[in-house]
Design an enzyme around this catalytic site. Structure first.
Site, PDB file in Angstrom:
ATOM      1  CB  SER A   9      -0.463  -0.237   0.969  1.00 23.54           C
ATOM      2  OG  SER A   9      -1.386   1.171   1.415  1.00 23.54           O
ATOM      3  CG  HIS A  34      -3.523  -1.496  -1.513  1.00 24.40           C
ATOM      4  ND1 HIS A  34      -4.941  -2.363  -2.348  1.00 24.40           N
ATOM      5  CD2 HIS A  34      -4.500  -0.420  -0.417  1.00 24.40           C
ATOM      6  CE1 HIS A  34      -6.304  -2.007  -1.249  1.00 24.40           C
ATOM      7  NE2 HIS A  34      -5.754  -1.206  -0.700  1.00 24.40           N
ATOM      8  CG  ASP A  36      -4.864   2.693   0.362  1.00 27.94           C
ATOM      9  OD1 ASP A  36      -5.891   2.279   0.222  1.00 27.94           O
ATOM     10  OD2 ASP A  36      -3.489   2.452   1.235  1.00 27.94           O
ATOM     11  CG  MET A  38      -8.095   7.271   1.258  1.00 29.99           C
ATOM     12  SD  MET A  38      -7.212   7.123   3.595  1.00 29.99           S
ATOM     13  CE  MET A  38      -6.790   6.004   3.486  1.00 29.99           C
ATOM     14  CG  HIS A  68      -9.149   0.377  -0.878  1.00 32.88           C
ATOM     15  ND1 HIS A  68      -8.875   0.412   0.075  1.00 32.88           N
ATOM     16  CD2 HIS A  68     -10.138   0.950  -0.893  1.00 32.88           C
ATOM     17  CE1 HIS A  68      -9.552   0.204   1.206  1.00 32.88           C
ATOM     18  NE2 HIS A  68     -10.695   0.125   0.559  1.00 32.88           N
ATOM     19  CG  MET A  70     -11.330   4.052   0.199  1.00 29.45           C
ATOM     20  SD  MET A  70     -10.032   4.092   1.744  1.00 29.45           S
ATOM     21  CE  MET A  70      -8.497   3.627   1.072  1.00 29.45           C
ATOM     22  CG  MET A 139     -11.805  -2.220   4.979  1.00 30.86           C
ATOM     23  SD  MET A 139     -10.734  -1.480   3.882  1.00 30.86           S
ATOM     24  CE  MET A 139      -9.633  -0.969   5.517  1.00 30.86           C
ATOM     25  CG  ASP A 177      -6.204  -3.084   2.998  1.00 34.05           C
ATOM     26  OD1 ASP A 177      -5.116  -2.209   3.743  1.00 34.05           O
ATOM     27  OD2 ASP A 177      -7.066  -1.959   2.081  1.00 34.05           O
TER      28      ASP A 177
HETATM   29  C1  DX5 Z   1      -6.511   1.996   5.521  1.00 36.44           C
HETATM   30  C2  DX5 Z   1      -5.965   1.556   3.878  1.00 36.44           C
HETATM   31  C3  DX5 Z   1      -5.091   0.453   4.116  1.00 36.44           C
HETATM   32  C4  DX5 Z   1      -3.457   1.343   4.402  1.00 36.44           C
HETATM   33  C5  DX5 Z   1      -2.917  -0.104   4.918  1.00 36.44           C
HETATM   34  O1  DX5 Z   1      -7.980   2.882   5.274  1.00 36.44           O
HETATM   35  O2  DX5 Z   1      -6.850   1.149   3.269  1.00 36.44           O
HETATM   36  O3  DX5 Z   1      -4.196   0.154   2.534  1.00 36.44           O
HETATM   37  O4  DX5 Z   1      -2.638   2.301   4.427  1.00 36.44           O
HETATM   38  O5  DX5 Z   1      -1.498   0.791   5.730  1.00 36.44           O
HETATM   39  P1  DX5 Z   1      -1.458  -0.728   7.324  1.00 36.44           P
HETATM   40  O6  DX5 Z   1      -0.691  -1.665   6.445  1.00 36.44           O
HETATM   41  O7  DX5 Z   1      -0.269   0.276   7.487  1.00 36.44           O
HETATM   42  O8  DX5 Z   1      -2.856  -0.663   8.057  1.00 36.44           O
HETATM   43 ZN    ZN Z   2      -6.474  -0.110   0.870  1.00 36.62          ZN
END
Ligand code: DX5
Ligand code: ZN
Length: 232
Positions: A9, A34, A36, A38, A68, A70, A139, A177
Site C-alpha cells: 500500500s 495497492h 489508496d 481518499m 482502492h 474510498m 477491511m 487490508d
Molecule cells: C486504510 C488503507 C490501507 C492502509 C494499509 O484505509 O486502505 O491500505 O494504508 O496500511 P497499514 O498496512 O499501515 O495498515
Molecule cells: Zn487500502
C-alpha cells in the site's frame, strides 16, 4: 489453493519520490501495488487521484495496480482510473448509490471489480453481487489511515467470507487490508486471505525493503509449502 500475494500500500510511501519507491518495493519482491484513494468525505483523509496513477504508468510501472476507492461519487472516478491504467478497482458497499451499476461500469471499462467490506459491514451485501465480483476486500481496520492496529474480530469474518467464496466455486480473490505485519501475516493468510495489503509494515520498517519483504515471504512459505495446508 492460490499463491499468497503481497500488495504494497503506497499510502505509507514517500510521495516525494513515488516512482522510485514503487520500483524499490517491486524489486524487493512485492507482487502488486495497492493504491489508496481518499477524498476527505467518505473517509477523513485526502490522498491521490488518477493523475498520480497515470504518472506511475508513464514512469514505467507495469505491475498490477489495485485501486482502492474510498471516496464519494465513484462513477466518474472509475472511468478516470480505468483510463489511467488501473487493473483492479475496488469500491465500498457504502460509497456508491447504485452498487450494481458501478460494478458493471468497472467491468465495462476492462478492469477487475472488487467490493470492500468495512469492519462493521454485514456480509449480506454479497448476496446479490458476488457473481459479478473478481475480488472481495476485507477491511481489518476502519478505512482512512495507515498504521492502525488489526482488529482481531475480523479473523472470523475472513473465515466466513472464504467459506462463501469456496461455496461459489468461482475465482474470487480474498484481499485483507489494514494492520498486517510480520507477526500476524500468517494468521491472516491461514484464515483465508489470498492478497495481503501491507503499508506501514513495509515502508516504515527499520529493515530494508528487501529484508522485510524477504522475511514476510519466508514466513508465508514456511506454512504454505506444507501439505497440511492443502486442506484449508
Ligand atoms: C486504510 C488503507 C490501507 C492502509 C494499509 O484505509 O486502505 O491500505 O494504508 O496500511 P497499514 O498496512 O499501515 O495498515
Ligand atoms: Zn487500502
Amino acid at each position: 489453493m492460490k499463491k499468497k500475494l503481497i500488495a504494497a500500500s503506497i499510502l505509507s510511501a514517500n510521495f516525494a519520490c513515488l516512482g522510485k519507491e514503487v520500483n524499490n518495493v517491486l524489486k524487493a519482491g512485492v507482487d502488486m501495488i495497492h493504491f489508496d484513494v481518499m477524498d476527505n468525505h467518505y473517509v477523513p483523509n485526502l490522498t491521490i487521484g488518477p493523475l498520480v496513477l497515470k504518472s506511475l504508468r508513464k514512469y514505467g510501472i507495469k505491475c498490477i495496480i489495485d485501486v482502492h476507492l474510498m471516496t464519494k461519487n465513484v462513477d466518474n472516478l472509475i472511468i478516470d482510473f480505468a483510463k489511467s491504467g488501473a487493473d483492479i478497482i475496488t469500491l465500498h458497499t457504502e460509497n456508491s448509490n447504485h452498487l450494481d451499476r458501478s460494478i458493471s461500469l468497472i467491468k465495462n471499462y476492462g478492469c477487475k471489480a472488487g467490493l470492500a467490506i468495512n469492519p462493521s459491514t454485514p456480509l449480506n451485501c454479497l448476496d446479490y453481487l458476488i457473481n459479478k465480483l473478481d475480488l472481495i476486500l476485507v477491511m481489518s481496520v476502519n478505512p482512512g489511515f495507515e498504521g492502525q492496529k488489526f482488529l482481531n474480530y475480523i479473523y472470523k469474518k475472513i473465515i466466513q467470507i472464504k467459506k462463501i467464496i469456496n461455496k461459489k466455486k468461482k475465482n474470487i480473490f480474498l484481499e485483507v487490508d489494514g494492520g498486517i505485519n510480520i507477526n500476524n501475516i500468517n494468521q491472516v493468510a491461514i484464515s483465508g486471505a489470498d492478497i495481503l495489503v501491507i503499508g506501514s509494515a513495509i515502508f516504515k520498517s527499520t529493515l530494508s525493503y528487501n529484508d522485510i519483504v524477504k522475511n514476510m515471504k519466508l514466513k508465508l512459505n514456511k506454512v504454505f509449502k506444507k501439505d497440511n495446508y492443502k486442506k484449508l
